[in-house]
Motif scaffolding. Structure first.
Motif, short mmCIF file in Angstrom:
data_model
loop_
_atom_site.label_atom_id
_atom_site.label_comp_id
_atom_site.label_asym_id
_atom_site.label_seq_id
_atom_site.Cartn_x
_atom_site.Cartn_y
_atom_site.Cartn_z
N TYR A 167 -15.99 19.68 57.13
CA TYR A 167 -15.67 20.17 55.97
C TYR A 167 -16.11 19.27 54.68
O TYR A 167 -16.78 18.34 54.82
CB TYR A 167 -13.90 20.24 55.85
N GLN A 168 -15.74 20.04 53.65
CA GLN A 168 -16.28 19.43 52.21
C GLN A 168 -14.75 19.05 51.49
O GLN A 168 -13.79 19.76 51.67
CB GLN A 168 -17.09 20.19 51.26
N ASP A 169 -15.08 17.98 50.67
CA ASP A 169 -13.94 17.89 49.82
C ASP A 169 -14.34 17.42 48.36
O ASP A 169 -15.39 17.17 48.10
CB ASP A 169 -13.04 16.64 50.49
N SER A 170 -13.43 17.37 47.62
CA SER A 170 -13.54 17.08 46.38
C SER A 170 -13.05 15.92 45.57
O SER A 170 -12.08 15.58 46.25
CB SER A 170 -13.26 18.38 45.27
N THR A 171 -13.41 15.43 44.41
CA THR A 171 -12.70 14.27 43.72
C THR A 171 -11.68 14.80 42.60
O THR A 171 -12.15 15.56 41.96
CB THR A 171 -13.76 13.52 43.29
N PRO A 246 -9.57 11.78 46.99
CA PRO A 246 -9.96 13.16 47.48
C PRO A 246 -8.89 14.15 47.33
O PRO A 246 -7.69 13.97 47.68
CB PRO A 246 -10.23 12.76 48.93
N GLY A 247 -9.27 15.33 47.28
CA GLY A 247 -8.24 16.35 46.90
C GLY A 247 -7.52 16.90 47.74
O GLY A 247 -6.27 17.18 47.50
N PRO A 269 -20.88 16.21 42.81
CA PRO A 269 -20.94 17.35 43.95
C PRO A 269 -19.77 16.92 44.91
O PRO A 269 -19.41 15.66 44.96
CB PRO A 269 -22.20 17.16 44.67
N ALA A 270 -19.38 17.98 45.67
CA ALA A 270 -18.35 17.73 46.69
C ALA A 270 -18.82 16.90 47.82
O ALA A 270 -20.22 16.88 48.02
CB ALA A 270 -17.77 19.05 47.23
N PHE A 271 -18.30 16.07 48.36
CA PHE A 271 -18.78 15.24 49.43
C PHE A 271 -18.28 15.89 50.82
O PHE A 271 -17.06 16.61 51.13
CB PHE A 271 -18.23 14.00 49.45
#
Length: 329
Positions: A167-171, A246-247, A269-271
């Motif tokens: 998955y991806q996550d955002s800050t 992390p969001g 960018p999303a990580f």
């Protein structure tokens, strides 16, 4: 020396002493007597014409030759174990086994609940041990089989460690409700003027967000460094300090605090978050089953999150008192 003249059990003893750093602990791990371990070590020393381990205090310290041998020995032992396991089918409904999964505490709250639910439903005799592993030890643990899989951000690992993005996550930035300078959004100028909390298991060093800020010549003031995001969220709720994290975990950890969750004021960018396992267990039925449970649990969690309405602070853009641009000129 031909392999037919070698007792392969000696290498199991070698790996145990290397891992445990003690003859006593190696004997406990292998369920053998200490004299048996000492005898095996004597045969190993004779075979390689090297002491392999030298006692320093209460520890057995490996020699350069032992350090050069450990990785190929671990790969070989793990390969044999996988071959033997593949010879018999893995039945999750009846097999008793403990899977060891390495992940950071920030991921435990999001991944473990659906994973444990799935495993309890289909594999009543399977246990899970969620542990933290030093990233410098990750390859060795996966190769040795002391670790079945790991979940982490993108890491520079060798090709024999396999991976798939899960998955991806955002800050995001966590701020208490009623903050005197921030209401529903935050820009970079306001962000930099605040005091900050850094949650990290390391004693020193910057966070990932600090690397992003440093690209623009910026350095924030870290007033508090603590070990866990949950504790940091509680401090945020009772202070004017900011927390960057992390969001996905922010939405879970802040349910009881009611803090604002705002976009990070730099366009980063999303990580990606990856599932890692070693190539020598890629075809192992038990490991393959466990990896599928992990990935299915992540899909379930993402599906649950998509059905929830977004927090208002996630939809809005900065409305903080300062109107500085998000990127420095």
């Amino acid at each position: 020396m031909h392999i037919s003249r070698v007792d392969l059990n000696l290498f199991t003893v070698f790996e145990a002493i290397y891992t445990e750093g003690s003859v006593t602990r190696a004997s406990q791990k292998l369920n053998l007597t200490q004299p048996a371990i000492s005898h095996a070590l004597g045969r190993l020393r004779q075979m390689f014409d090297d002491p392999l381990f030298v006692r320093q205090g209460h520890a057995m310290v490996s020699t350069p030759l032992a350090r050069s041998l450990i990785e190929p020995v671990r790969r070989s032992l793990r390969g044999l174990e996988v071959t033997l396991n593949a010879a018999r089918s893995f039945d999750p409904a009846t097999t008793a086994k403990t899977f060891h999964l390495a992940l950071r505490d920030v991921l435990e709250a999001t991944i473990l609940p659906p994973l444990l639910r799935r495993v309890q439903e289909s594999a009543p005799a399977v246990d899970i041990a969620a542990i933290t592993v030093d990233r410098r030890e990750l390859v060795g643990e996966l190769a040795a089989g002391t670790l079945d899989a790991a979940i982490d951000v993108l890491l520079p690992l060798p090709n024999d460690v396999m991976r798939t993005r899960i998955y991806q996550d955002s800050t995001v930035v966590v701020v208490r409700k009623g903050h005197p300078d921030i209401d529903g959004g935050i820009d970079l100028d306001t962000y930099m003027k605040q005091d900050h909390i850094l949650a990290s298991s390391r004693r020193r060093g910057p966070g990932l967000e600090d690397f992003e800020l440093s690209r623009f010549g910026l350095e924030r003031h870290i007033r508090l460094r603590c070990q866990h995001y949950f504790a940091a969220c509680r401090v945020v709720s009772q202070s004017d300090m900011l927390l960057t994290m992390p969001g996905r975990y922010a939405r879970i950890a802040n349910r009881e605090f009611g803090n604002q969750i705002l976009p990070f004021p730099l366009e980063v960018p999303a990580f990606d978050v990856f599932l890692y396992w070693h190539a020598n267990v890629d075809a192992d039925p038990a490991n393959a089953w466990f990896r599928e449970q992990v990935m299915a649990s992540v899909r379930e969690r993402l599906s649950d999150e998509s059905s929830l309405p977004d927090a208002p602070s996630d939809r809005s853009r900065p409305r903080s008192r300062s109107r500085a641009r998000a990127r420095p000129a």
